[in-house]
Design a protein around this motif. Sequence first.
Motif, PDB file in Angstrom:
ATOM      1  N   THR A   1       0.814  -1.224   0.282  1.00  0.00           N
ATOM      2  CA  THR A   1       0.085   0.281   0.157  1.00  0.00           C
ATOM      3  C   THR A   1       0.571   0.928   0.239  1.00  0.00           C
ATOM      4  OG1 THR A   1      -0.292   0.162   2.386  1.00  0.00           O
ATOM      5  CG2 THR A   1      -2.368  -1.178   1.716  1.00  0.00           C
ATOM      6  N   SER A   2       2.286   0.859   0.369  1.00  0.00           N
ATOM      7  CA  SER A   2       3.114   2.208   0.228  1.00  0.00           C
ATOM      8  C   SER A   2       3.185   2.667  -0.515  1.00  0.00           C
ATOM      9  CB  SER A   2       3.640   2.041   0.931  1.00  0.00           C
ATOM     10  OG  SER A   2       5.465   0.635   0.236  1.00  0.00           O
ATOM     11  N   ASN A   3       3.308   1.944  -2.051  1.00  0.00           N
ATOM     12  CA  ASN A   3       2.970   2.348  -3.337  1.00  0.00           C
ATOM     13  C   ASN A   3       1.785   3.195  -4.288  1.00  0.00           C
ATOM     14  OD1 ASN A   3       5.937   1.571  -3.352  1.00  0.00           O
ATOM     15  ND2 ASN A   3       4.964  -1.043  -3.985  1.00  0.00           N
ATOM     16  N   LEU A   4       1.104   3.344  -2.635  1.00  0.00           N
ATOM     17  CA  LEU A   4      -0.506   3.664  -4.026  1.00  0.00           C
ATOM     18  C   LEU A   4      -0.343   5.205  -4.034  1.00  0.00           C
ATOM     19  CD1 LEU A   4      -2.636   1.782  -1.629  1.00  0.00           C
ATOM     20  CD2 LEU A   4      -2.166   1.551  -4.143  1.00  0.00           C
ATOM     21  N   ASN A   5      -0.976   5.812  -4.885  1.00  0.00           N
ATOM     22  CA  ASN A   5      -0.765   7.702  -4.596  1.00  0.00           C
ATOM     23  C   ASN A   5      -2.043   7.500  -4.350  1.00  0.00           C
ATOM     24  OD1 ASN A   5       1.363   7.886  -6.986  1.00  0.00           O
ATOM     25  ND2 ASN A   5       0.009   7.273  -8.845  1.00  0.00           N
ATOM     26  N   GLU A   6      -1.852   8.790  -3.589  1.00  0.00           N
ATOM     27  CA  GLU A   6      -3.008  10.017  -2.621  1.00  0.00           C
ATOM     28  C   GLU A   6      -4.821   9.913  -3.558  1.00  0.00           C
ATOM     29  OE1 GLU A   6      -3.268  10.895   0.512  1.00  0.00           O
ATOM     30  OE2 GLU A   6      -0.609   9.698   0.408  1.00  0.00           O
ATOM     31  N   SER A   7      -4.337   9.706  -4.916  1.00  0.00           N
ATOM     32  CA  SER A   7      -5.903   9.985  -5.366  1.00  0.00           C
ATOM     33  C   SER A   7      -6.353   8.252  -6.060  1.00  0.00           C
ATOM     34  CB  SER A   7      -5.501  10.438  -7.009  1.00  0.00           C
ATOM     35  OG  SER A   7      -4.125   9.647  -7.552  1.00  0.00           O
ATOM     36  N   GLU A   8      -5.019   7.580  -5.486  1.00  0.00           N
ATOM     37  CA  GLU A   8      -6.330   6.007  -5.465  1.00  0.00           C
ATOM     38  C   GLU A   8      -6.530   5.956  -4.462  1.00  0.00           C
ATOM     39  OE1 GLU A   8      -2.802   3.124  -8.241  1.00  0.00           O
ATOM     40  OE2 GLU A   8      -1.803   4.504  -6.767  1.00  0.00           O
ATOM     41  N   LYS A   9      -6.270   5.859  -2.611  1.00  0.00           N
ATOM     42  CA  LYS A   9      -6.400   5.503  -1.601  1.00  0.00           C
ATOM     43  C   LYS A   9      -8.259   5.877  -1.310  1.00  0.00           C
ATOM     44  CE  LYS A   9      -2.223   5.960   0.519  1.00  0.00           C
ATOM     45  NZ  LYS A   9      -1.763   6.536   1.938  1.00  0.00           N
TER      46      LYS A   9
ATOM     47  N   ASP B   1      -7.699   6.199   3.163  1.00  0.00           N
ATOM     48  CA  ASP B   1      -7.380   7.661   3.907  1.00  0.00           C
ATOM     49  C   ASP B   1      -9.192   7.514   4.691  1.00  0.00           C
ATOM     50  OD1 ASP B   1      -7.465  10.118   4.141  1.00  0.00           O
ATOM     51  OD2 ASP B   1      -7.884  10.469   2.126  1.00  0.00           O
TER      52      ASP B   1
END
Length: 257
Positions: free
Chosen positions: A196-204, A243
């Motif tokens: 999950t650390s590789n997710l962009n904020e927009s993907e959360k 988020d």
Amino acid sequence: MLGDSSHTLDDVGDASYILTYWDGKPKTVTDTHNREVTFYRPVERIVTTNPENSRIVIALSELDKIVATDECTRDGCVLPRDANNEKIAANAWNNLQIHGGGQLDDLPETNTRREIDYESMALLQPDVVFDATWYNRGDTIEDKVGCPCVDAGAGFTFKGSYEHIQLIGEVLDEEKRVDELEGFVRSKVNMVKSVTSNLNESEKPTVYFAPRGAKDGFYEAAEGRDFTRTESVYEPLTIAGGDNVAKYCTGGELPLS
């Protein structure tokens, strides 16, 4: 060896243990409420008053020392039951054998979620009571039961959970198992984070987390629970890639407004 002494072989064994492992002195720990709790003999008899403490005692391989516990530990908060209150995961129930034989629900029940039977608890002569932090009744238990009481618990952070494990392990002199358990938990947390650390904020996804709300209707008076309540900090949600919609709110447990 004892001659006419009023002491017993158990007393001699305890004294030997204290000399060997505690440098011949009583041991003092600081619990979650910053209370100093002193032990004058090693812990052989444990009472837990909530599932969170029961789980850690069990995970540290000290189930055989539990002499009584609470209704939730016995009922299904540690091991699962179905909607009809029947046991499921039978192997898990069978594998957690208590001292003298039997399963978790065979342990004496000395408290419900709201009330303690102090007399029954005292009759069992525990060496320690592990109580939940939200009651803040450690001193009362010590006075009425006559043994050390450790207020132990954690919030919804991993740091708090690690400190919880360390505290109970310190009381039980199980530092090696503490390291193993904490290492196991950290490895699972890191495994999830690695994804999950590789997710962009927009993907959360934005998540409203409503833990353990009212079971019947919109409000459960006995529990003081509203179905809309949420938590401003819940780290398992965060490491899973969510988020938290309440993350900027102050305080812990919050109603939805």
